[in-house]
Design a protein around this motif. Structure first.
Motif, PDB file in Angstrom:
ATOM      1  N   PRO A 102       0.785  -1.236   0.000  1.00  0.00           N
ATOM      2  CA  PRO A 102       0.000   0.000   0.000  1.00  0.00           C
ATOM      3  C   PRO A 102       0.822   1.294   0.000  1.00  0.00           C
ATOM      4  N   PHE A 103       2.140   1.224   0.265  1.00  0.00           N
ATOM      5  CA  PHE A 103       2.954   2.428   0.401  1.00  0.00           C
ATOM      6  C   PHE A 103       2.599   3.527  -0.610  1.00  0.00           C
TER       7      PHE A 103
ATOM      8  N   PHE B 189       7.024   5.972  -0.227  1.00  0.00           N
ATOM      9  CA  PHE B 189       5.814   6.785  -0.070  1.00  0.00           C
ATOM     10  C   PHE B 189       5.713   7.773  -1.236  1.00  0.00           C
ATOM     11  N   LYS B 190       5.581   7.241  -2.444  1.00  0.00           N
ATOM     12  CA  LYS B 190       5.692   8.046  -3.652  1.00  0.00           C
ATOM     13  C   LYS B 190       4.606   9.105  -3.793  1.00  0.00           C
TER      14      LYS B 190
ATOM     15  N   ALA C 200      -0.531  10.855   2.846  1.00  0.00           N
ATOM     16  CA  ALA C 200      -0.354  11.668   4.058  1.00  0.00           C
ATOM     17  C   ALA C 200       0.811  12.634   3.911  1.00  0.00           C
ATOM     18  N   LYS C 201       0.640  13.839   4.428  1.00  0.00           N
ATOM     19  CA  LYS C 201       1.775  14.754   4.540  1.00  0.00           C
ATOM     20  C   LYS C 201       2.756  14.144   5.539  1.00  0.00           C
TER      21      LYS C 201
ATOM     22  N   ALA D 214      19.315   5.321   5.084  1.00  0.00           N
ATOM     23  CA  ALA D 214      18.254   4.448   5.589  1.00  0.00           C
ATOM     24  C   ALA D 214      16.903   5.144   5.581  1.00  0.00           C
ATOM     25  N   ILE D 215      16.877   6.398   6.034  1.00  0.00           N
ATOM     26  CA  ILE D 215      15.619   7.152   6.085  1.00  0.00           C
ATOM     27  C   ILE D 215      15.071   7.359   4.678  1.00  0.00           C
ATOM     28  N   GLU D 216      15.943   7.728   3.757  1.00  0.00           N
ATOM     29  CA  GLU D 216      15.488   8.012   2.400  1.00  0.00           C
ATOM     30  C   GLU D 216      15.100   6.737   1.653  1.00  0.00           C
ATOM     31  N   ARG D 217      15.702   5.604   2.031  1.00  0.00           N
ATOM     32  CA  ARG D 217      15.322   4.339   1.413  1.00  0.00           C
ATOM     33  C   ARG D 217      13.848   4.041   1.693  1.00  0.00           C
TER      34      ARG D 217
END
Length: 314
Positions: free
Chosen positions: A223-224, A254-255, A229-230, A246-249
């Motif tokens: 579902p990502f 969340f496209k 959501a903001k 890691a955070i950006e991966r």
């Protein structure tokens, strides 16, 4: 210079949540707690807190009380196998990261929609809890999402200075102990809560793509990409798990969400260290918690937020 805000009276008083049980779609009974404001109000958001891997929901009580004191309804809960949702026996109990998202978080979204009808739904996701926010079929209802140190433990993304120590601990020793015990006895070791074997497999069999984990699904089924959501991703520069890579991966999944990545160094708030867990400790009520509060209320960063914004995706 950081400004320390006076502690809200409701926090100091230790406002208690109301215990509940909620059945997931497969019939498993989940335990959690609700902080509920008096009277219905469809303009008031309800916030669901998704915990880090094998961290009890009680760890987030003070933060939940803070959100409640600032006008939100709040739900905290334990994933299956943890804390309030622990089975009679952990040995051989099968639960995975994907179960925690597709079944357990989904059950909380369904509960929020049923118990707080018509209210906006916001989510706080710590570590894996940020990943779980993109796994539930109903995640499309989330209005605002704040993640803290959120990633899915790809070992090459760990901070270089501690990478091999973390690999040995979480990708070698943890699965070995799990194979011997039938679950990971983290509580006896003082590391984490006891952890289901399926979760250990997902964590320790690390890969760069979530969908290729042992319990992963085909990317098209996740579902990502439907979550709008903001989203504010908060990371701490001394968090060995929550590196920029890691955070950006995770954020890249969340496209459809407007995304902001705020990177904070401990010195930005006059601290020597913060790390992966301390954001939710009450000592940061005046310095870090208002960042999350502002995003939940308005979907934007406060003007005085510490740190720097990592170049945006969109």
């Amino acid at each position: 210079m950081s400004i320390i805000l006076q502690q809200h009276p409701a926090i100091a008083a230790g406002v208690s949540g109301e215990a509940f049980r909620e059945q997931a779609a497969d019939g498993f009974s989940l335990g959690g707690f609700t902080w509920r404001q008096a009277g219905a109000d469809t303009t008031r958001a309800v916030v669901i807190i998704n915990a880090a891997t094998s961290v009890r929901c009680r760890f987030y009580f003070r933060f939940a009380e803070y959100l409640f004191a600032n006008g939100f309804d709040v739900i905290v809960y334990d994933y299956r196998g943890i804390g309030e949702s622990r089975p009679a026996s952990m040995r051989g109990f099968q639960a995975s990261w994907s179960d925690w998202g597709t079944l357990d978080f989904e059950a909380m979204l369904q509960r929020a929609m049923r118990v707080f009808p018509g209210q906006p739904i916001d989510v706080i996701g710590h570590s894996f809890g940020g990943c779980a926010a993109g796994l539930a079929a109903s995640s499309t209802v989330i209005r605002h999402l704040v993640t803290v140190g959120a990633q899915f433990a790809y070992w090459r993304d760990y901070a270089a200075a501690s990478r091999w120590q973390l690999v040995c601990k979480w990708h070698v020793l943890m699965p070995l102990l799990t194979r011997f015990c039938g679950y990971f006895p983290g509580k006896r070791l003082g590391w984490l809560e006891d952890t289901p074997a399926g979760v250990v497999r997902d964590w320790s069999q690390s890969s760069a793509r979530y969908e290729t984990r042992p319990s992963g699904q085909a990317l098209a089924e996740l579902p990502f990409a439907r979550v709008t959501a903001k989203t504010l991703a908060i990371s701490l520069s001394d968090d060995p798990f929550g590196t920029v890579a890691a955070i950006e991966r995770l954020l890249a999944y969340f496209k459809a969400s407007p995304r902001v990545h705020l990177r904070i160094a401990p010195e930005d708030i006059d601290e020597a260290e913060v790390g992966h867990f301390a954001f939710f400790r009450s000592r940061y009520e005046g310095r870090l918690w208002p960042i999350a509060l502002g995003w939940l209320k308005r979907g934007e960063l406060t003007a005085c937020a510490p740190g720097r914004v990592v170049p945006p995706y969109i």
